[in-house]
Design a protein around this motif. Structure first.
Motif, mmCIF file in Angstrom:
data_model
loop_
_atom_site.group_PDB
_atom_site.id
_atom_site.type_symbol
_atom_site.label_atom_id
_atom_site.label_comp_id
_atom_site.label_asym_id
_atom_site.label_seq_id
_atom_site.Cartn_x
_atom_site.Cartn_y
_atom_site.Cartn_z
ATOM 1 N N GLY A 56 0.838 -1.225 -0.086
ATOM 2 C CA GLY A 56 -0.452 -0.324 -0.105
ATOM 3 C C GLY A 56 0.958 1.367 -0.135
ATOM 4 O O GLY A 56 0.588 1.604 0.512
ATOM 5 N N LEU A 97 1.688 4.931 -0.702
ATOM 6 C CA LEU A 97 0.997 5.673 -0.934
ATOM 7 C C LEU A 97 1.712 7.069 -2.022
ATOM 8 O O LEU A 97 1.151 7.587 -2.509
ATOM 9 C CB LEU A 97 1.083 7.035 0.165
ATOM 10 C CG LEU A 97 0.473 6.356 1.448
ATOM 11 C CD1 LEU A 97 0.125 7.149 2.878
ATOM 12 C CD2 LEU A 97 -1.596 6.317 0.882
ATOM 13 N N THR A 149 0.084 6.847 -5.557
ATOM 14 C CA THR A 149 -1.359 7.458 -5.331
ATOM 15 C C THR A 149 -0.922 8.564 -5.623
ATOM 16 O O THR A 149 -1.455 9.637 -7.177
ATOM 17 C CB THR A 149 -1.725 7.001 -4.238
ATOM 18 O OG1 THR A 149 -1.926 5.679 -4.140
ATOM 19 C CG2 THR A 149 -3.787 7.065 -4.645
ATOM 20 N N VAL A 150 0.112 9.465 -5.062
ATOM 21 C CA VAL A 150 0.455 11.081 -5.844
ATOM 22 C C VAL A 150 1.005 10.786 -7.398
ATOM 23 O O VAL A 150 1.084 11.967 -7.737
ATOM 24 C CB VAL A 150 1.563 11.200 -4.973
ATOM 25 C CG1 VAL A 150 1.895 12.547 -5.117
ATOM 26 C CG2 VAL A 150 0.938 11.159 -3.718
ATOM 27 N N VAL A 203 -9.401 6.378 -3.504
ATOM 28 C CA VAL A 203 -9.141 7.670 -3.926
ATOM 29 C C VAL A 203 -8.737 7.655 -5.399
ATOM 30 O O VAL A 203 -9.340 8.754 -6.492
ATOM 31 C CB VAL A 203 -7.688 7.809 -2.878
ATOM 32 C CG1 VAL A 203 -7.417 9.289 -3.234
ATOM 33 C CG2 VAL A 203 -7.757 7.896 -1.824
ATOM 34 N N VAL A 228 -5.943 2.879 1.067
ATOM 35 C CA VAL A 228 -5.443 3.859 0.805
ATOM 36 C C VAL A 228 -6.408 5.180 1.296
ATOM 37 O O VAL A 228 -7.282 4.902 0.501
ATOM 38 C CB VAL A 228 -4.674 4.246 -0.654
ATOM 39 C CG1 VAL A 228 -4.837 5.803 -0.891
ATOM 40 C CG2 VAL A 228 -4.085 3.336 -1.056
ATOM 41 N N THR A 229 -6.069 6.606 2.224
ATOM 42 C CA THR A 229 -6.629 7.453 2.425
ATOM 43 C C THR A 229 -6.474 8.522 1.885
ATOM 44 O O THR A 229 -5.624 8.856 1.414
ATOM 45 C CB THR A 229 -7.284 7.531 3.549
ATOM 46 O OG1 THR A 229 -5.399 8.112 4.519
ATOM 47 C CG2 THR A 229 -7.811 6.214 5.006
ATOM 48 N N GLY A 264 -3.829 10.396 3.360
ATOM 49 C CA GLY A 264 -2.669 9.766 3.894
ATOM 50 C C GLY A 264 -2.125 10.372 2.507
ATOM 51 O O GLY A 264 -1.054 10.913 2.337
ATOM 52 N N VAL A 265 -3.283 11.043 1.249
ATOM 53 C CA VAL A 265 -2.224 10.968 0.041
ATOM 54 C C VAL A 265 -1.845 12.087 -0.126
ATOM 55 O O VAL A 265 -1.160 12.719 -0.328
ATOM 56 C CB VAL A 265 -3.598 10.689 -1.454
ATOM 57 C CG1 VAL A 265 -3.251 11.058 -2.228
ATOM 58 C CG2 VAL A 265 -3.386 9.418 -0.878
#
Lengths: 109, 164
Positions: free
Chosen positions: A63, A65, A68-69, B47, B125-126, B129-130
């Motif tokens: 997971g 992060l 996702t960015v 997300v 994923v929240t 957090g992002v």
């Protein structure tokens, strides 16, 4: 989960195979279709295939992060590309009255 | 669930490729993007799923369909030259690429190891957090992305306007 089982039930290989097939279909759309708008949609499909692979690897690395960015940045660039690309197609249609990429192979009229 | 979303995605993309009418092809693309959003939900990433629906299905595809309807060229024009050799060659290239890459992924020891090691469920994923990662590590990139969106907006208006 390995082999066929992973493809059928959502292992990492399953997501990667979906991403690869999506990329191949997008590439086929760019190579085989002549309408510029269809080729544009093929490019969008290839971009999305890369996103699926990126987020699949992120999920299977616990997971992460950062992915996702990165995905956020990729869709920002995709939105810019869509706006400018469609503006170019509209400009071309005004000059040539066509959206066929074969008929617009040279810049000169 | 994975199989359902994968099939929605791939069939939508295939329908786009094979469809003659460009508007229907655009609607197939929307279906494919919804399928991808479903895959992101299964990857514990709501997300990205929300962003996919809002930005791709909501904004980009609406823009594309808007342009298709505005240009009034819904069917593919008749080919100026038929290029059978190039078309078969590109089809063969795409098929070879797809089969080769899938074989490579299935045979890869590293991918197999990662699939086994990462199979344990990770927390979803929240947005919180992002946001923390985005503004802590990538603040400059965020600002550059905003500037680039502004430049693209100005560029799109400058390209389409007849007389500035």
């Amino acid at each position: 989960m390995t082999g066929m089982d992973a493809i059928l039930h959502g292992g990492l290989q399953g997501y990667l195979v979906v991403a690869l097939l999506l990329f191949a279909i997008g590439l086929a759309a760019v190579l085989l279709r002549r309408t510029l708008l269809m080729q544009f949609m093929g490019v969008e499909l290839m971009l999305n295939a890369a996103n699926v692979a990126l987020l699949a690897f992120a999920r299977f690395r616990g997971g992460d992060l950062q992915a996702t960015v990165f995905y956020l940045f990729i869709i920002a660039v995709a939105a810019c590309e869509a706006a400018v690309g469609l503006a170019l197609i509209i400009g071309l249609y005004r000059h040539r009255d066509t959206t066929d990429s074969d008929r617009t192979a040279s810049l000169k009229q | 669930m994975f199989l359902a979303f994968a099939l929605i995605t791939l069939l939508g993309a295939l329908g786009m490729l094979l469809q003659k009418n460009i508007i229907v092809a655009g609607l197939f693309m929307v279906a494919a993007f919804f399928g991808i959003a479903g895959l992101f939900v299964l990857l514990a990433n709501p997300v990205a799923a929300a962003l996919q629906i809002i930005v791709y299905s909501g904004a980009i595809m609406v823009l594309v369909l808007f342009v298709i309807m505005m240009l009034n060229s819904h069917e593919e024009e008749a080919a100026e030259f038929s290029r059978p050799i190039q078309r078969w060659l590109s089809l063969a290239l795409v098929l070879a690429l797809a089969v080769g890459a899938v074989k490579l992924v299935m045979a890869s020891k590293g991918v197999q190891e990662l699939a086994v090691r990462g199979a344990a469920t990770s927390p979803a994923v929240t947005l919180q957090g992002v946001g923390a990662v985005l503004f802590a590590d990538h603040l400059l990139g965020f600002e550059v992305a905003g500037l680039m969106l502004l430049a693209a907006m100005v560029g799109a208006v400058a390209l389409t306007k007849r007389n500035l």
